[in-house]
Design a protein around this motif. Structure first.
Motif, PDB file in Angstrom:
ATOM      1  N   ILE C 151      23.276 -12.165  38.624  1.00 55.03           N
ATOM      2  CA  ILE C 151      23.784 -11.694  39.485  1.00 55.03           C
ATOM      3  C   ILE C 151      23.817 -10.132  39.188  1.00 55.03           C
ATOM      4  N   PRO C 152      23.327  -9.310  40.374  1.00 56.88           N
ATOM      5  CA  PRO C 152      23.183  -8.037  40.233  1.00 56.88           C
ATOM      6  C   PRO C 152      24.444  -7.022  39.572  1.00 56.88           C
ATOM      7  N   GLY C 153      24.130  -6.065  38.670  1.00 55.50           N
ATOM      8  CA  GLY C 153      25.109  -5.384  37.787  1.00 55.50           C
ATOM      9  C   GLY C 153      26.144  -4.780  38.989  1.00 55.50           C
ATOM     10  N   VAL C 154      25.624  -4.260  39.940  1.00 53.77           N
ATOM     11  CA  VAL C 154      26.584  -3.204  40.929  1.00 53.77           C
ATOM     12  C   VAL C 154      27.374  -4.517  41.435  1.00 53.77           C
ATOM     13  N   PHE C 155      27.249  -5.819  41.636  1.00 50.59           N
ATOM     14  CA  PHE C 155      28.238  -6.432  42.323  1.00 50.59           C
ATOM     15  C   PHE C 155      29.140  -6.753  41.326  1.00 50.59           C
ATOM     16  N   ILE C 156      28.608  -6.885  39.923  1.00 47.48           N
ATOM     17  CA  ILE C 156      29.828  -7.289  38.891  1.00 47.48           C
ATOM     18  C   ILE C 156      30.509  -6.054  38.748  1.00 47.48           C
ATOM     19  N   ILE C 157      30.080  -5.109  38.529  1.00 45.52           N
ATOM     20  CA  ILE C 157      30.994  -3.746  38.111  1.00 45.52           C
ATOM     21  C   ILE C 157      32.058  -3.715  39.305  1.00 45.52           C
ATOM     22  N   GLN C 158      31.464  -4.003  40.350  1.00 48.44           N
ATOM     23  CA  GLN C 158      32.477  -3.735  41.624  1.00 48.44           C
ATOM     24  C   GLN C 158      33.452  -4.799  41.564  1.00 48.44           C
ATOM     25  N   LEU C 159      33.105  -6.009  41.282  1.00 51.67           N
ATOM     26  CA  LEU C 159      34.014  -7.027  41.098  1.00 51.67           C
ATOM     27  C   LEU C 159      35.204  -6.719  40.134  1.00 51.67           C
ATOM     28  N   LEU C 160      34.668  -6.348  38.804  1.00 54.14           N
ATOM     29  CA  LEU C 160      35.586  -6.042  37.718  1.00 54.14           C
ATOM     30  C   LEU C 160      36.579  -4.671  38.106  1.00 54.14           C
ATOM     31  N   LEU C 161      35.897  -3.833  38.704  1.00 56.61           N
ATOM     32  CA  LEU C 161      36.805  -2.906  39.325  1.00 56.61           C
ATOM     33  C   LEU C 161      37.812  -3.172  40.333  1.00 56.61           C
ATOM     34  N   THR C 162      37.359  -4.035  41.125  1.00 55.27           N
ATOM     35  CA  THR C 162      38.455  -4.612  42.180  1.00 55.27           C
ATOM     36  C   THR C 162      39.548  -5.282  41.231  1.00 55.27           C
ATOM     37  N   TYR C 163      39.231  -6.236  40.532  1.00 56.09           N
ATOM     38  CA  TYR C 163      40.207  -6.860  39.721  1.00 56.09           C
ATOM     39  C   TYR C 163      40.986  -6.074  38.858  1.00 56.09           C
ATOM     40  N   ARG C 164      40.387  -4.926  38.285  1.00 57.88           N
ATOM     41  CA  ARG C 164      40.977  -4.192  37.551  1.00 57.88           C
ATOM     42  C   ARG C 164      42.013  -3.313  38.161  1.00 57.88           C
ATOM     43  N   TYR C 165      41.802  -2.947  39.343  1.00 61.16           N
ATOM     44  CA  TYR C 165      42.516  -1.953  40.130  1.00 61.16           C
ATOM     45  C   TYR C 165      43.622  -2.524  40.925  1.00 61.16           C
ATOM     46  N   ILE C 166      43.366  -3.973  41.126  1.00 59.46           N
ATOM     47  CA  ILE C 166      44.544  -4.864  42.113  1.00 59.46           C
ATOM     48  C   ILE C 166      45.923  -4.686  41.128  1.00 59.46           C
ATOM     49  N   ALA C 167      45.848  -4.634  39.926  1.00 58.28           N
ATOM     50  CA  ALA C 167      47.251  -4.566  39.085  1.00 58.28           C
ATOM     51  C   ALA C 167      47.637  -3.240  39.361  1.00 58.28           C
ATOM     52  N   VAL C 168      47.028  -2.233  39.420  1.00 63.72           N
ATOM     53  CA  VAL C 168      47.479  -0.802  39.539  1.00 63.72           C
ATOM     54  C   VAL C 168      48.011  -0.639  41.075  1.00 63.72           C
ATOM     55  N   LEU C 169      47.192  -1.332  42.092  1.00 67.33           N
ATOM     56  CA  LEU C 169      47.471  -1.009  43.385  1.00 67.33           C
ATOM     57  C   LEU C 169      48.609  -1.958  43.977  1.00 67.33           C
ATOM     58  N   LEU C 170      48.805  -2.997  43.237  1.00 65.51           N
ATOM     59  CA  LEU C 170      49.789  -3.944  43.773  1.00 65.51           C
ATOM     60  C   LEU C 170      51.097  -3.084  43.436  1.00 65.51           C
ATOM     61  N   GLU C 171      51.275  -2.527  42.159  1.00 61.51           N
ATOM     62  CA  GLU C 171      52.323  -1.823  41.783  1.00 61.51           C
ATOM     63  C   GLU C 171      52.736  -0.728  42.826  1.00 61.51           C
ATOM     64  N   GLU C 172      51.700  -0.032  42.803  1.00 57.46           N
ATOM     65  CA  GLU C 172      51.644   0.873  44.083  1.00 57.46           C
ATOM     66  C   GLU C 172      52.104   0.512  45.396  1.00 57.46           C
ATOM     67  N   ALA C 173      51.669  -0.594  45.850  1.00 60.50           N
ATOM     68  CA  ALA C 173      52.087  -0.880  47.268  1.00 60.50           C
ATOM     69  C   ALA C 173      53.484  -1.638  47.100  1.00 60.50           C
ATOM     70  N   GLY C 174      53.793  -2.456  45.887  1.00 60.01           N
ATOM     71  CA  GLY C 174      55.219  -2.679  45.769  1.00 60.01           C
ATOM     72  C   GLY C 174      56.196  -1.654  45.653  1.00 60.01           C
ATOM     73  N   ARG C 175      55.971  -0.418  45.204  1.00 61.90           N
ATOM     74  CA  ARG C 175      56.534   0.767  45.192  1.00 61.90           C
ATOM     75  C   ARG C 175      56.813   1.384  46.523  1.00 61.90           C
ATOM     76  N   ILE C 176      55.992   1.419  47.217  1.00 70.18           N
ATOM     77  CA  ILE C 176      55.899   1.886  48.705  1.00 70.18           C
ATOM     78  C   ILE C 176      56.885   1.117  49.480  1.00 70.18           C
ATOM     79  N   VAL C 177      56.695  -0.092  49.299  1.00 67.38           N
ATOM     80  CA  VAL C 177      57.541  -1.210  50.419  1.00 67.38           C
ATOM     81  C   VAL C 177      58.909  -1.085  49.821  1.00 67.38           C
ATOM     82  N   ARG C 178      59.258  -1.062  48.454  1.00 65.43           N
ATOM     83  CA  ARG C 178      60.708  -0.957  48.008  1.00 65.43           C
ATOM     84  C   ARG C 178      61.294   0.356  48.515  1.00 65.43           C
ATOM     85  N   ALA C 179      60.516   1.616  48.460  1.00 62.93           N
ATOM     86  CA  ALA C 179      61.038   2.656  48.760  1.00 62.93           C
ATOM     87  C   ALA C 179      61.419   2.528  50.575  1.00 62.93           C
ATOM     88  N   TYR C 180      60.445   1.872  51.102  1.00 63.31           N
ATOM     89  CA  TYR C 180      60.718   1.766  52.915  1.00 63.31           C
ATOM     90  C   TYR C 180      61.846   0.856  52.908  1.00 63.31           C
TER      91      TYR C 180
END
Lengths: 349, 253, 270
Positions: C151-180
Motif C-alpha cells: 500500500i503506498p506510503g502516502v496512504f499509510i502515513i496519513q492513516l497513522l497521522l489520523t489515528y495519532r491525532y484522533i486522541a488529541v482531537l477527541l480531547e479537544e472536542a471533549g473540552r469544547i463540548v464540556r465548556a459549551y
C-alpha cells in the motif's frame, strides 16, 4: 448507514473492495502528483477532526433527537476530491477496526458509499458548479448543503443495491428503497446543514482555506470520466470473475448438508462412516429416533419447489443438538485455555 | 568551532495578514552559548525561532549558521544542525509510538537502520525515557512528552538546540528535571520562554524582544534584575529575585 | 460511540490490549490480517439458512481471545452497538420469509427466523473478528502489514497521522463540548445557531495544528516520503498460523460439523 459484513456476500464485498482500491490508487497517484507535501499532515489531522467532530451531538431544532457531522462532503471541500477521498477512507478504516462500524469486509462498500459519491459526484457536480461563479455565503451554503444531501442519497441507494445483490435480506427492492431514501434524506439534511454551517463559518473566518482548497484542485470532466470509466471496468471485471467463480463452483454458494435432503451427510468415506456409526451407536442419546411422521407431513406441506428448502425433522433436530454441542465445546475449549494460561502465570510468579 | 555560530542580520518578517512580527532583529550567538529569548506575548519570539529553524524565511535580512547562509537550498544541511523543539509536544510527536517518532528524523536522512536504532536508543536514554519507547505518545505524561520531543531532536545529532517554551505546562518536578537535563547538554541553546527563573538558571545571556525588535542583549543577571526594563517589556523580575512573601527578606545574587 | 471521551477510552482499551504479550500478539501482523480476511470471507460465504454449519466458526474467536488474554466482556460490549442495525434489516426476513426450514417435532420454524439468526451470528462473528485483530495487533503493526502489502506510503502515513491525532482531537472536542454544556443550561446537544462556530473553531484549530505538525516534520527532514524501519520477517510459525486457520475455516465451510456431531449424538436413520 454503514454497510455491515453480515449483510454482504463475498462476491459483492470483494467487488466493492476492488473498486474502492482502484479509486484509492488513482487518488493516491493524483495526490502524489500534486507534490504538496504540506497536505499530508493536513489530511491526517483533518481525518482526526472528522472523527472527533462526529462524536459531537447537534440538537435538531424542533425534535428531541440529535445529528452528526457527515465527513465526505466537508473533506472534499477542504482538501479537494482525491485527498478528501483518501482521508475519509482512513477515517473509515479506523472506525471499522476500533468501533466495529460496518466491518472489514464491508469496508470497500463503506468507503465507496460514503466517499465516492461525495468526493467524485456531489462535490464536482454540485458544490463546484454552484460556487464556480464566485464565492458568496449563499452559494457556499447551498452548495455544501445540496452536495451533502445528494451524496448521502446516492450512498444510501448504493447500500440498498449492495444488500440486495448479496441476497441476504428478503426485503423487496421497492420496500427497501422506500425505507432507506427518506430516512437518509432526513439524515442528509441535518448533515448537510452542519457541513454548510461549518464551511460558511470557515469562509467568513479564514476565506483562504476554502479558496486554496478549491483552486489547487481542478477536477475536470475528463477526470470524472476517467474515474467513472475505471470504476466501471474494475466493477465489471471483478464482478465477472466472482460470478464466474460462483457459477463454476455452485457448491461454493449453495453447498450445505444441513439444508440438502440429508443424504450427502451420510455419504462419507466408508471407513470413517463405519467408525462413526459404531461410535454413534455407543454414545447416541436418542438412537434411531427419526421423527418419521413429521417428516412426511412437512414433505407434503412444502414440496421441494426450488430444491430448497428441503426439510427434515431428523436433520433439524440433530442439527440443533449438534449446534448446541459445538457451542458448548467452544466454550469448554476457551475455559481450558484460559485456565492453563492462568496456571502458567501463577507458576511464573 | 566556528560552524556553530549563529548570525542574524536585520531580520524582517511580515505575516500574510500584515502583522510585522520581526522588525530588524540582529544578533550573533557563538558556540556553546545558552541564550534566553524573552518578551511579552506577540513580541516575536516564536517567529524568530521559526526563522532559525528555517521554517519561515525572512522578507529581509539573512541568517547564517556557521559559514552557511540559510536558504532553501541549504535547508537540509541546516536542519540537521539546528534542532527545534516545538512548544506543544503533541505537534512534534506525530507517530504512533515513541520509537517511530524519534526514528522519523534519522530515517528521513536515510541512515541505515542499525544507526537509526543506535541513535534512537541513545537519545531516549539521554532524556531518561528509554523504557517508554513502545508507548503511543498520547499515553505519556506532560513531562514525558516533552522529554520525548527533545529526544526526537537529539536523534538528529544537532549542534544547536532551539526551544520554544520548553517548561510550559510542566509540573514543578518535571520542570526541574528538564532544567537539569538541559544543563547537562553541551549544545548551543536558544530558549524562548516566559519562565524567567529558568533563564536565570540556564542561560548566561538574554535577548529581550519587544514589537519585533531587540531591546537589549546582554548578560542575564544584569538584564533580568533591571526592574524598569522588565516592566517596560511586559515582563517582571524572576520569582527567585523577589523578596520572600512571608519574611519579606530581599534576596541577593 | 457518540461521546468524545467515551470513544477515547474505547481506543485506549484496545491499544492497551494490543500491547500485551502472547502467542497471538507475536504472530506477524500480515498473517493476522490475512487470517482475519479468510475468516470474514468464510463467515459471510455461508448462505442465510446455514445456521448450524457456521457455528464451529465460534472456535476462532474463542481460541484466539483465550490465547491472547483478551477479556470477553468489554469486547462483547463493543460488539453490541453495531448489532441493532443488522437486526433491523434482519427483522424483515421474519416478515417476508415464511417457508418452513427447520422442522422440530413440536414446532416448524420458518426460514425467516433461521436467516435472521444467521445474520445476527454473522454480524457478531465478523465484528468480533475485526476487534480481535486490532486488540491483538495494534494500529502501528497493522500499518506495517499494509506496507508489506505494498500500500503506498502516502496512504499509510496519513492513516497513522489520523489515528495519532484522533486522541488529541477527541480531547479537544471533549473540552469544547464540556465548556459549551457548562454554559448552556440543561441543553442536551448543541443548538442549531452554534453548529457552525463550534465545529468551525475546532476545525480551524485542527488546520493550525496540521501546519505546526508539518513544520515539525520538515525540521526533521521530511520531504513528502515516509520511511519505515526494517520490516519484521515472516517466519514459519507465522505462516503455519495462517495456514492452520485457513484450513480449519475451509473444513468448517465444507463439512457440516454440527450435523455430524448431532448425528453422532442421536442418529438419524433414513
Amino acid at each position: 448507514m454503514h454497510m455491515a459484513d453480515a449483510l454482504l456476500s463475498p462476491a459483492v464485498g470483494g467487488t466493492m473492495w476492488a473498486v474502492t482500491a482502484g479509486v484509492a490508487a488513482y487518488s493516491i497517484k493524483k495526490v502524489q502528483n500534486e507534490l504538496d507535501e504540506q497536505k499530508i499532515p493536513l489530511m491526517g489531522v483533518l481525518g482526526a477532526f472528522v472523527f472527533a467532530a462526529q462524536m459531537i451531538n447537534f440538537t435538531i431544532p424542533g425534535t428531541g433527537s440529535s445529528g452528526h457531522l457527515g465527513g465526505g462532503t466537508l473533506l472534499a471541500i477542504l482538501l479537494g476530491p482525491y485527498a478528501g477521498f483518501l482521508t475519509l477512507a482512513s477515517v473509515l478504516v479506523i472506525q471499522a477496526l476500533f468501533f466495529a462500524d460496518g466491518g472489514l469486509l464491508a469496508l470497500g462498500c463503506n468507503i465507496f458509499n460514503l466517499g465516492f459519491y461525495t468526493c467524485f459526484i456531489a462535490y464536482p457536480l454540485i458544490y463546484k458548479l454552484l460556487v464556480h461563479k464566485g464565492y458568496s455565503t449563499g452559494r457556499i451554503f447551498a452548495g455544501s448543503l445540496l452536495a451533502a444531501i445528494i451524496g448521502l442519497q446516492l450512498g444510501a441507494f448504493s447500500v440498498v443495491l449492495q444488500t440486495l445483490f448479496s441476497g441476504i435480506t428478503e426485503l423487496p427492492f421497492r420496500t427497501f428503497v422506500m425505507l432507506m431514501q427518506p430516512i437518509h434524506l432526513a439524515i442528509g439534511v441535518v448533515e448537510g446543514l452542519i457541513t454548510a454551517a461549518v464551511v460558511v463559518f470557515i469562509w467568513k473566518a479564514r476565506p483562504e482555506i476554502i479558496e486554496k482548497a478549491a483552486s489547487g484542485q481542478t477536477i475536470g470532466s475528463s477526470d470524472i470520466k476517467k474515474v467513472l470509466a475505471g470504476f466501471a471496468v474494475i466493477a465489471i471485471i471483478t464482478g465477472g470473475v466472482f460470478s464466474w467463480f460462483a457459477s463454476a463452483n455452485p457448491d461454493g454458494l449453495e453447498w450445505s448438508m444441513f439444508n440438502t435432503s440429508g443424504k450427502e451427510e451420510l455419504e462419507m468415506p466408508g471407513g470413517i462412516h463405519q467408525t462413526l456409526a459404531s461410535i454413534q451407536e455407543k454414545i447416541a442419546i436418542l438412537p434411531d429416533y427419526s421423527f418419521k411422521s413429521s417428516e412426511q407431513e412437512v414433505d407434503g406441506d412444502a414440496p421441494e419447489t426450488e430444491g430448497w428448502p428441503a426439510v427434515n425433522a431428523g436433520t433439524s433436530v440433530s442439527g440443533l443438538a449438534g449446534g448446541a454441542m459445538t457451542l458448548l465445546l467452544a466454550a469448554i475449549t476457551g475455559l481450558i485455555i484460559r485456565s492453563i494460561k492462568k496456571r502458567e502465570k501463577a507458576r511464573a510468579v | 568551532m566556528s560552524h556553530h555560530i549563529i548570525q542574524a542580520d536585520n531580520l524582517k518578517y511580515k505575516y500574510p495578514d500584515g502583522r510585522q512580527a520581526l522588525n530588524g532583529v540582529t544578533f550573533r550567538i557563538t558556540h556553546g552559548e545558552s541564550v534566553g529569548i524573552v518578551g511579552a506575548n506577540g513580541a516575536g519570539k516564536s517567529t524568530l525561532l521559526m526563522h532559525l529553524a528555517g521554517v519561515l524565511f525572512p522578507d529581509e535580512g539573512e541568517i547564517r549558521i556557521g559559514e552557511v547562509p540559510l536558504t532553501r537550498k541549504t535547508l537540509p544541511l541546516i536542519r540537521q544542525r539546528v534542532g527545534m523543539v516545538f512548544q506543544d509536544p503533541d505537534d512534534q510527536l506525530f507517530m504512533t509510538t515513541v520509537y517511530d517518532d524519534v526514528a522519523f528524523g534519522p530515517r528521513n536522512y536515510k541512515l541505515p537502520e542499525e544507526e537509526v536504532e543506535k541513535r534512537v536508543i541513545s537519545s531516549l536514554d539521554t532524556v531518561g525515557i528509554l523504557h517508554l519507547k513502545d508507548r503511543p505518545p498520547y499515553k505519556l505524561s506532560g513531562g514525558e512528552k516533552r522529554a520525548a520531543a527533545i529526544a526526537t531532536v537529539l536523534a538528529m545529532n544537532p549542534d544547536i538546540l532551539v526551544m520554544d517554551e520548553p517548561t510550559s505546562s510542566l509540573d514543578p518536578k518535571s520542570r526541574r528535571r528538564l532544567i537539569t537535563l538541559l544543563q547537562g547538554f553541551t549544545h548551543t541553546k536558544i530558549i524562548a520562554t516566559h519562565d524567567l527563573d529558568m533563564v536565570f538558571e540556564l542561560c548566561e545571556r538574554t535577548i529581550v524582544l519587544k514589537d519585533g525588535r531587540v531591546i537589549t542583549d546582554g548578560p542575564t543577571e544584569k538584564i533580568l534584575c533591571d526592574a524598569e526594563l522588565m516592566e517596560e517589556c511586559g515582563l517582571e523580575l524572576p520569582l527567585g529575585l523577589l523578596g520572600c512573601p512571608v519574611c519579606n527578606a530581599k534576596k541577593t545574587i | 460511540m457518540s461521546n468524545p471521551v467515551e470513544s477515547l477510552y474505547n481506543i485506549r482499551l484496545l491499544d492497551e490490549l494490543a500491547e500485551k504479550k502472547s502467542i497471538i500478539h507475536n504472530v506477524h501482523p500480515l498473517m493476522k490480517v490475512l487470517t482475519t480476511g479468510a475468516y470474514l470471507l468464510v463467515t459471510v460465504s455461508f448462505n442465510k439458512y446455514q445456521l448450524s454449519n457456521m457455528l464451529p466458526l465460534v472456535f476462532y474467536p474463542v481460541i484466539v481471545m483465550s490465547l491472547a488474554d483478551i477479556p470477553a466482556i468489554p469486547i462483547f460490549k463493543r460488539v453490541l452497538p453495531a448489532l441493532p442495525l443488522i437486526t433491523g434489516i434482519g427483522l424483515f426476513n421474519l416478515l417476508y420469509d415464511k417457508s418452513p426450514v427447520l422442522v422440530l417435532p413440536w414446532i416448524t420454524i420458518p426460514g425467516g427466523w433461521v436467516s435472521f439468526l444467521s445474520i445476527l451470528i454473522k454480524g457478531f462473528l465478523t465484528i468480533l473478528a475485526a476487534l480481535i485483530l486490532i486488540a491483538t495487533t495494534g494500529m502501528t503493526k497493522i500499518a506495517l502489514a499494509l506496507r508489506i502489502m505494498r500500500i503506498p506510503g502516502v496512504f499509510i502515513i496519513q492513516l497513522l497521522l489520523t489515528y495519532r491525532y484522533i486522541a488529541v482531537l477527541l480531547e479537544e472536542a471533549g473540552r469544547i463540548v464540556r465548556a459549551y454544556s457548562l454554559r448552556s443550561a440543561g441543553e442536551k446537544g448543541i443548538k442549531f445557531r452554534d453548529w457552525g462556530p463550534l465545529t468551525g473553531h475546532l476545525l480551524i484549530r485542527s488546520i493550525e495544528r496540521a501546519q505546526r505538525v508539518y513544520r515539525s516534520m520538515c525540521c526533521r527532514g521530511f520531504a513528502g516520503e515516509y520511511h519505515t524501519g526494517r520490516e519484521k520477517g515472516i517466519n514459519t510459525g507465522d505462516i503455519l498460523y495462517f495456514a492452520g486457520w485457513s484450513i480449519s475455516f475451509l473444513i468448517i465451510r465444507y463439512f457440516n460439523i454440527p450435523a455430524m456431531i448431532g448425528w453422532l449424538m442421536m442418529g438419524v436413520r433414513r
